[in-house]
Motif scaffolding. Structure first.
Motif, PDB file in Angstrom:
ATOM      1  N   GLN A 278      -5.263   4.895  20.516  1.00  0.00           N
ATOM      2  CA  GLN A 278      -4.556   5.157  19.285  1.00  0.00           C
ATOM      3  C   GLN A 278      -5.441   6.052  18.425  1.00  0.00           C
ATOM      4  O   GLN A 278      -6.654   5.981  18.485  1.00  0.00           O
ATOM      5  N   THR A 279      -4.836   6.869  17.627  1.00  0.00           N
ATOM      6  CA  THR A 279      -5.564   7.840  16.825  1.00  0.00           C
ATOM      7  C   THR A 279      -6.113   7.204  15.559  1.00  0.00           C
ATOM      8  O   THR A 279      -5.385   6.556  14.827  1.00  0.00           O
ATOM      9  N   GLU A 280      -7.403   7.410  15.326  1.00  0.00           N
ATOM     10  CA  GLU A 280      -8.014   6.956  14.076  1.00  0.00           C
ATOM     11  C   GLU A 280      -7.948   8.076  13.048  1.00  0.00           C
ATOM     12  O   GLU A 280      -7.868   9.246  13.395  1.00  0.00           O
ATOM     13  N   GLY A 281      -7.989   7.701  11.785  1.00  0.00           N
ATOM     14  CA  GLY A 281      -8.042   8.688  10.725  1.00  0.00           C
ATOM     15  C   GLY A 281      -6.702   9.296  10.355  1.00  0.00           C
ATOM     16  O   GLY A 281      -6.646  10.227   9.564  1.00  0.00           O
ATOM     17  N   VAL A 282      -5.602   8.754  10.885  1.00  0.00           N
ATOM     18  CA  VAL A 282      -4.279   9.229  10.512  1.00  0.00           C
ATOM     19  C   VAL A 282      -3.950   8.626   9.151  1.00  0.00           C
ATOM     20  O   VAL A 282      -4.128   7.429   8.947  1.00  0.00           O
ATOM     21  N   ARG A 283      -3.480   9.451   8.250  1.00  0.00           N
ATOM     22  CA  ARG A 283      -3.115   8.973   6.911  1.00  0.00           C
ATOM     23  C   ARG A 283      -1.623   9.147   6.692  1.00  0.00           C
ATOM     24  O   ARG A 283      -1.064  10.194   6.987  1.00  0.00           O
ATOM     25  N   VAL A 284      -1.020   8.099   6.145  1.00  0.00           N
ATOM     26  CA  VAL A 284       0.405   8.106   5.820  1.00  0.00           C
ATOM     27  C   VAL A 284       0.542   7.596   4.397  1.00  0.00           C
ATOM     28  O   VAL A 284      -0.095   6.617   4.016  1.00  0.00           O
ATOM     29  N   ARG A 285       1.383   8.267   3.633  1.00  0.00           N
ATOM     30  CA  ARG A 285       1.597   7.861   2.253  1.00  0.00           C
ATOM     31  C   ARG A 285       3.062   7.543   2.019  1.00  0.00           C
ATOM     32  O   ARG A 285       3.914   7.937   2.791  1.00  0.00           O
TER      33      ARG A 285
ATOM     34  N   LEU B 167       2.736   4.080   9.677  1.00  0.00           N
ATOM     35  CA  LEU B 167       1.358   4.444  10.016  1.00  0.00           C
ATOM     36  C   LEU B 167       1.092   4.199  11.496  1.00  0.00           C
ATOM     37  O   LEU B 167       0.510   5.048  12.178  1.00  0.00           O
ATOM     38  N   ALA B 168       1.510   3.047  12.006  1.00  0.00           N
ATOM     39  CA  ALA B 168       1.294   2.747  13.427  1.00  0.00           C
ATOM     40  C   ALA B 168       1.976   3.790  14.313  1.00  0.00           C
ATOM     41  O   ALA B 168       1.396   4.264  15.294  1.00  0.00           O
ATOM     42  N   ILE B 169       3.188   4.160  13.957  1.00  0.00           N
ATOM     43  CA  ILE B 169       3.924   5.151  14.747  1.00  0.00           C
ATOM     44  C   ILE B 169       3.216   6.500  14.695  1.00  0.00           C
ATOM     45  O   ILE B 169       3.033   7.154  15.729  1.00  0.00           O
ATOM     46  N   ALA B 170       2.781   6.916  13.502  1.00  0.00           N
ATOM     47  CA  ALA B 170       2.076   8.194  13.362  1.00  0.00           C
ATOM     48  C   ALA B 170       0.760   8.192  14.135  1.00  0.00           C
ATOM     49  O   ALA B 170       0.327   9.230  14.629  1.00  0.00           O
ATOM     50  N   ALA B 171       0.138   7.014  14.255  1.00  0.00           N
ATOM     51  CA  ALA B 171      -1.136   6.897  14.964  1.00  0.00           C
ATOM     52  C   ALA B 171      -0.952   6.733  16.475  1.00  0.00           C
ATOM     53  O   ALA B 171      -1.921   6.601  17.207  1.00  0.00           O
ATOM     54  N   GLY B 172       0.294   6.709  16.948  1.00  0.00           N
ATOM     55  CA  GLY B 172       0.521   6.713  18.385  1.00  0.00           C
ATOM     56  C   GLY B 172       1.053   5.437  18.984  1.00  0.00           C
ATOM     57  O   GLY B 172       1.143   5.322  20.207  1.00  0.00           O
ATOM     58  N   VAL B 173       1.404   4.436  18.168  1.00  0.00           N
ATOM     59  CA  VAL B 173       1.951   3.196  18.703  1.00  0.00           C
ATOM     60  C   VAL B 173       3.328   2.969  18.075  1.00  0.00           C
ATOM     61  O   VAL B 173       3.443   2.537  16.939  1.00  0.00           O
TER      62      VAL B 173
ATOM     63  N   SER C 130       0.833  -1.199   0.000  1.00  0.00           N
ATOM     64  CA  SER C 130       0.000   0.000   0.000  1.00  0.00           C
ATOM     65  C   SER C 130       0.867   1.247   0.000  1.00  0.00           C
ATOM     66  O   SER C 130       1.918   1.296   0.618  1.00  0.00           O
ATOM     67  N   THR C 131       0.401   2.249  -0.728  1.00  0.00           N
ATOM     68  CA  THR C 131       1.123   3.513  -0.798  1.00  0.00           C
ATOM     69  C   THR C 131       0.398   4.603  -0.031  1.00  0.00           C
ATOM     70  O   THR C 131       0.977   5.628   0.258  1.00  0.00           O
ATOM     71  N   LEU C 132      -0.868   4.386   0.282  1.00  0.00           N
ATOM     72  CA  LEU C 132      -1.653   5.302   1.103  1.00  0.00           C
ATOM     73  C   LEU C 132      -2.404   4.456   2.111  1.00  0.00           C
ATOM     74  O   LEU C 132      -3.105   3.516   1.745  1.00  0.00           O
ATOM     75  N   ARG C 133      -2.202   4.793   3.397  1.00  0.00           N
ATOM     76  CA  ARG C 133      -2.821   4.001   4.456  1.00  0.00           C
ATOM     77  C   ARG C 133      -3.508   4.932   5.444  1.00  0.00           C
ATOM     78  O   ARG C 133      -3.061   6.054   5.641  1.00  0.00           O
ATOM     79  N   GLU C 134      -4.573   4.427   6.067  1.00  0.00           N
ATOM     80  CA  GLU C 134      -5.302   5.206   7.061  1.00  0.00           C
ATOM     81  C   GLU C 134      -5.564   4.336   8.277  1.00  0.00           C
ATOM     82  O   GLU C 134      -5.973   3.175   8.140  1.00  0.00           O
ATOM     83  N   SER C 135      -5.335   4.898   9.457  1.00  0.00           N
ATOM     84  CA  SER C 135      -5.562   4.126  10.675  1.00  0.00           C
ATOM     85  C   SER C 135      -7.057   4.027  10.961  1.00  0.00           C
ATOM     86  O   SER C 135      -7.794   4.993  10.828  1.00  0.00           O
ATOM     87  N   VAL C 136      -7.486   2.818  11.287  1.00  0.00           N
ATOM     88  CA  VAL C 136      -8.873   2.547  11.646  1.00  0.00           C
ATOM     89  C   VAL C 136      -8.874   1.642  12.866  1.00  0.00           C
ATOM     90  O   VAL C 136      -7.860   1.020  13.196  1.00  0.00           O
ATOM     91  N   ARG C 137     -10.000   1.571  13.537  1.00  0.00           N
ATOM     92  CA  ARG C 137     -10.168   0.646  14.663  1.00  0.00           C
ATOM     93  C   ARG C 137     -11.219  -0.378  14.278  1.00  0.00           C
ATOM     94  O   ARG C 137     -12.239  -0.035  13.682  1.00  0.00           O
ATOM     95  N   HIS C 138     -10.967  -1.616  14.599  1.00  0.00           N
ATOM     96  CA  HIS C 138     -11.946  -2.684  14.395  1.00  0.00           C
ATOM     97  C   HIS C 138     -11.844  -3.574  15.632  1.00  0.00           C
ATOM     98  O   HIS C 138     -10.973  -4.449  15.703  1.00  0.00           O
TER      99      HIS C 138
END
Length: 180
Positions: free
Chosen positions: A102-109, A75-81, A19-27
């Motif tokens: 952890q922060t949702e909606g963080v996007r990393v490319r 992405l995990a690091i940017a989202a707080g982990v 993936s080149t664009l990722r977004e943090s989500v919770r499930h």
């Protein structure tokens, strides 16, 4: 799951790949399933458990378990982990618990080369968000630390002098050339 179903995630190649664009989500179901699997295995250390959400019933289906760091780690690091830091603390015998929220909606490319290759493969047919520098933070580009970008460029430049890669590229340029 590194991308949400609505985030317009991109990959290289577009048909599927890193993936080149990722977004943090919770499930919550996937999170609990990962905890249960790790506990059943008495797992210590790093592991990436990848799930795919089945759109028919919104349940998490386990795809794989990898005992290593993963490509979407920024992405995990940017989202707080910060998994590398947590592993470092665990190796020292210090308490290593991730942040409770952890922060949702963080996007990393991954602009270099991921998004650029995606752009080329899609022949420029990408969403307007592609051109918005504030749409997502980049996992590599940083004014404070240009070293990773310079390293990526240097490693790519080194490939230009690789005789095996040059042979592959030469074959692609001359499709009538037959292997003897």
């Amino acid at each position: 799951m590194p991308c949400s179903p609505t985030s317009g995630c991109a990959s290289t190649p577009p048909s599927g790949g890193p993936s080149t664009l990722r977004e943090s989500v919770r499930h919550p179901q996937a999170e609990q399933a990962a905890r249960n699997i790790a506990a059943a295995l008495n797992w210590q250390g790093v592991a990436m458990l990848e799930f795919r959400i089945d759109p028919r019933d919104n349940t998490a289906k386990l795809l794989e378990i990898n005992p290593r760091f993963w490509g979407s780690l920024p992405l995990a690091i940017a989202a707080g982990v910060d998994f590398p830091y947590l592993l470092y603390k665990a190796a020292l015998g210090l308490p290593a618990r991730p942040a409770p929220v952890q922060t949702e909606g963080v996007r990393v490319r991954n602009l270099l080369p991921g998004d650029l290759l995606h752009f080329i493969a899609k022949r420029g047919r990408v969403g307007i968000d592609f051109f918005d520098p504030f749409h997502a933070q980049d996992e590599l580009l940083s004014v404070r630390d240009p070293g990773p970008v310079l390293g990526r460029i240097a490693s790519a430049a080194g490939l230009l002098f690789d005789p095996q890669l040059r042979a592959v590229l030469k074959k692609r340029q001359d499709p009538d050339r037959r292997k003897k």
